[in-house]
Design an enzyme around this catalytic site. Structure first.
Site, short mmCIF file in Angstrom:
data_model
loop_
_atom_site.label_atom_id
_atom_site.label_comp_id
_atom_site.label_asym_id
_atom_site.label_seq_id
_atom_site.Cartn_x
_atom_site.Cartn_y
_atom_site.Cartn_z
N HIS A 54 4.87 5.50 11.73
CA HIS A 54 4.31 5.30 10.30
C HIS A 54 3.35 6.73 10.01
O HIS A 54 2.21 6.52 10.21
CB HIS A 54 3.66 3.99 9.95
N ARG A 67 0.98 -1.13 -0.01
CA ARG A 67 0.12 0.16 0.01
C ARG A 67 0.92 1.29 0.03
O ARG A 67 0.60 2.11 -0.77
CB ARG A 67 -1.10 -0.09 1.38
N THR A 68 1.84 1.25 1.12
CA THR A 68 2.67 2.51 1.06
C THR A 68 3.37 2.84 0.00
O THR A 68 3.40 4.22 -0.62
CB THR A 68 3.38 2.58 2.38
N ARG A 86 11.33 3.66 3.64
CA ARG A 86 11.01 2.73 4.84
C ARG A 86 12.06 1.82 5.21
O ARG A 86 12.91 1.33 4.43
CB ARG A 86 9.57 1.67 4.32
N LYS A 111 24.85 -6.82 -1.20
CA LYS A 111 26.27 -6.93 -1.34
C LYS A 111 27.05 -6.40 -0.30
O LYS A 111 28.35 -6.39 -0.23
CB LYS A 111 26.63 -6.61 -2.73
N1 CP Z 1 -0.20 -0.05 5.74
C1 CP Z 1 0.95 -0.32 5.17
O1 CP Z 1 2.21 0.37 5.69
O2 CP Z 1 0.78 -1.24 4.65
P1 CP Z 1 2.32 -1.66 3.39
O3 CP Z 1 3.11 -2.39 4.37
O4 CP Z 1 1.57 -2.63 2.48
O5 CP Z 1 2.81 -0.52 2.91
#
Ligand code: CP
Length: 319
Positions: free
Chosen positions: A138, A60-61, A110, A88
């Site tokens: 998040h 999603r993100t 991320r 590596k």
């Molecule tokens: N909600 C969320 O962070 O989903 P993803 O891990 O798929 O990005």
């Protein structure tokens, strides 16, 4: 309320003021209609390059940020650690320095290590957006959760939100706690004692291990996945026992308000934290959250690029 966005980065909601959260939500509201146009694109970030650096899996993100960048006409480059030189042995610092050498304007990152985007933001002159760091924060997920509640309930102040699930390992819960309490919502955390963080009262929230108690007054139930990948020891006897005690299903919803919203950041483990029929029922706004995430991420990119615009204009006036 009329304030300007002044931050270079968005690394978490812990340090944000309520007015700044409100500004992101209001900006997202005004950008929402772009995705309803026949031509779903505006030139706001034309000529800007955004690097999406994902050192952890995401559906999603990652997709949402990439689409938000495209909607705003930015050029997007996508990096995932699998298949990169990270495997590596290249360090995070070296990877990022190489990407920065390509003259990108903004980094979305991320990372499994809590605090990694914060360190990057301190060391780079360009904007950094945290797309999830370890068990820390998040922020865009919490912003889209708040946006969805505001859309459905009309306001955030006084709204009662119950989080049920693996709170202790949840960056989504942590960002939501910071954000929702600043916006005047009331937060209850519900999990087995081993999955509740210590000293929750200091966070300004309530905690209970009794599901009925947590949900009976809730306007929103936000479910969190049991994060097996972050658990080095067993926090409860079995998944089956967890589901027996904490799953949201039709029977459990008899104890909730009839207009309660069921939310989940995803990915959902169907049949564990949430029954399949409730997930697909009118209670569920899980796919609305995904839709709203696009407008919220467009708003974040737009606001951060405005800071860069003003800084560049100031520099050219003084040169
Ligand atoms: N909600 C969320 O962070 O989903 P993803 O891990 O798929 O990005």
């Amino acid at each position: 309320m009329s304030i300007l966005w002044k931050r270079k980065d968005l690394v978490g909601l812990k340090d944000l003021e309520a007015e700044e959260i409100q500004l992101v939500l209001d900006t997202a509201k005004s950008l929402q209609e772009i995705s309803l146009r026949p031509v779903k694109k505006v030139p706001t970030l034309r000529g800007r390059t955004v690097a999406n650096l994902f050192f952890e899996p995401s559906t999603r993100t990652r997709v949402s940020f990439e689409l938000a960048e495209k909607r705003l006409s930015a050029d997007a480059i996508n990096f995932t650690s699998a298949g990169s030189s990270t495997v590596k042995g290249e360090t995070l610092k070296d990877t990022v320095r190489n990407i920065e050498s390509l003259k990108v304007d903004l980094i979305v990152m991320r990372h499994p290590a809590s605090g990694a985007p914060h360190r990057l933001a301190e060391s780079l002159p360009i904007s950094v957006v945290n797309a999830g760091d370890g068990i820390n924060e998040h922020p865009t997920q919490a912003l889209l959760d708040m946006f969805t509640i505001r859309e459905k309930k009309g306001h955030l102040a006084g709204i009662k939100v119950a989080f049920v699930g693996d709170i202790v390992h949840s960056r989504v819960a942590r960002s939501n706690i910071w954000g929702l309490t600043k916006m005047g919502a009331e937060v209850t955390l519900c999990a087995p004692k081993t999955l509740l963080p210590a000293q929750v009262e200091a966070l300004g929230v309530r905690a209970t291990s009794n599901l009925e108690e947590a949900i009976h007054e809730a306007d929103v139930i936000n479910l969190l996945r049991i994060q097996m990948e972050r658990q080095s020891e067993s926090y409860f006897p079995s998944i089956r026992e967890y589901a027996n005690n904490y799953q949201i299903n039709r029977d459990v919803l008899k104890h909730a308000k009839p207009d309660v919203l069921i939310m989940h950041p995803g990915p959902v483990n169907r049949g564990i934290e949430l029954s399949s029929d409730v997930m697909d029922s009118p209670y569920s706004v899980i796919l609305d959250q995904v839709t709203n995430g696009l407008a919220v991420r467009m708003a974040v990119l737009y606001l951060l690029s405005g800071v860069r615009n003003r800084a560049a204009k100031k520099a050219s006036v003084h040169s």
